[in-house]
Design an enzyme around this catalytic site. Sequence first.
Site, mmCIF file in Angstrom:
data_model
loop_
_atom_site.group_PDB
_atom_site.id
_atom_site.type_symbol
_atom_site.label_atom_id
_atom_site.label_comp_id
_atom_site.label_asym_id
_atom_site.label_seq_id
_atom_site.Cartn_x
_atom_site.Cartn_y
_atom_site.Cartn_z
ATOM 1 N N ARG A 184 47.996 -2.221 43.494
ATOM 2 C CA ARG A 184 47.514 -3.560 42.543
ATOM 3 C C ARG A 184 48.632 -4.055 42.407
ATOM 4 N NH1 ARG A 184 42.973 -4.559 39.638
ATOM 5 N NH2 ARG A 184 42.849 -6.896 40.723
ATOM 6 N N CYS A 241 45.523 -8.181 33.088
ATOM 7 C CA CYS A 241 45.075 -7.549 34.037
ATOM 8 C C CYS A 241 44.792 -8.013 35.020
ATOM 9 C CB CYS A 241 43.572 -6.347 33.297
ATOM 10 S SG CYS A 241 43.028 -7.700 32.892
#
Length: 284
Positions: A184, A241
Amino acid sequence: MPYTTLISATELAAHLEDPHWVVIDCRHDLADPDAGSRAYAAGHIAGARFAHLDTALSDKRPAADGSFRGRHPLPGREDFIDTLRRWGVRHDAQVVAYDAQGGMFAARLWWMLRWVGHAQAAVLDGGLPAWQALGLPLSLDPVAPAPGDIALQAPLVATVDAGQVLANIGQPSRVVLDARAPDRFRGENETLDPVGGHIPGAKNRFFKDNLQADGRFKEAGQLRREFSALVDDPAKAIAQCGSGVTACHNLLAMEVAGLRGAALYPGSWSEWCADSRRPVARGA
C-alpha cells in the site's frame, strides 16, 4: 507502579478484581465493522467495556468547513472524556486496552488516553490470544459501570495537521513514518482509499514489524535499533498510516523503545489523498 506501555496477560489477571483497573475491549475488523461487537458478545475479559473504533474512538463528521478529515478522525477531547466517564474511568484508573490483532486497535485507545492527559494506560501484550493461551477465562456477563470522574488534562502527546505535513515536504526537518503495509505504501493493492501511494519523503515502517511471531511486541532494545535506523530524533518524527489508527502502534512501539516525542498525523493518508492538490509519491 502504573503501567504506561504494555502489560502481560499474567499481570493483568493478577489485577482483574482491582476496582481501580478498567479493561477495554477494542476488537475490530476494518472490512466488517460489526465483527468486534459480535466477538465481545461471544466472550470478553471479565469486566471489560467495549470500544467501537468507528463510534467511540472516532468522530466521522466532517470538519467545520465541510472538508473530509479521514476515515477515522479523532473525536473532540471533551467528547472522548465523556465516553471514558461512561465507561467508569476515574482519574486514578489503570486502563488496559486489548484486541485480537496484536494491538492494532488497542494502541489507538492507548494513544487517545495519553491525548487527554491520562498516563496510566497500557496495551495487553499479545492481546486476547495471549490471554487465552494461558487458559484464562472469558465472560459473557454484561458490564454496567458507575460513571467515572476522569477530567481533561494537558495532552501527553502531539499532533500535526495536513498543512504542517505539507510544509515539511518543501523543507524536510521531520521524518514521516507510514505504518501501512509495504504494498500500500508503494501504491499497490489499495482497497481502502481512492488513491494509492504515499506522502512524498515518507519512510515505511509497517506496524506489524513491531511484533514477534507470537503477536507480542519485540523487546525494547530491538525496537530501538530498528526505529533508530529510520529516525535520528524521535521528537521530530511524524507517525501516519491509512487513517490514524495503526500509526499509534508505531508510537507505542517507539515508547516501549524509549524513543519518545513523535507526533501523530490523525487524518493520515485517507485525509491526505482526498485533496488532489496534495502531492503523491509511488514506489519504494
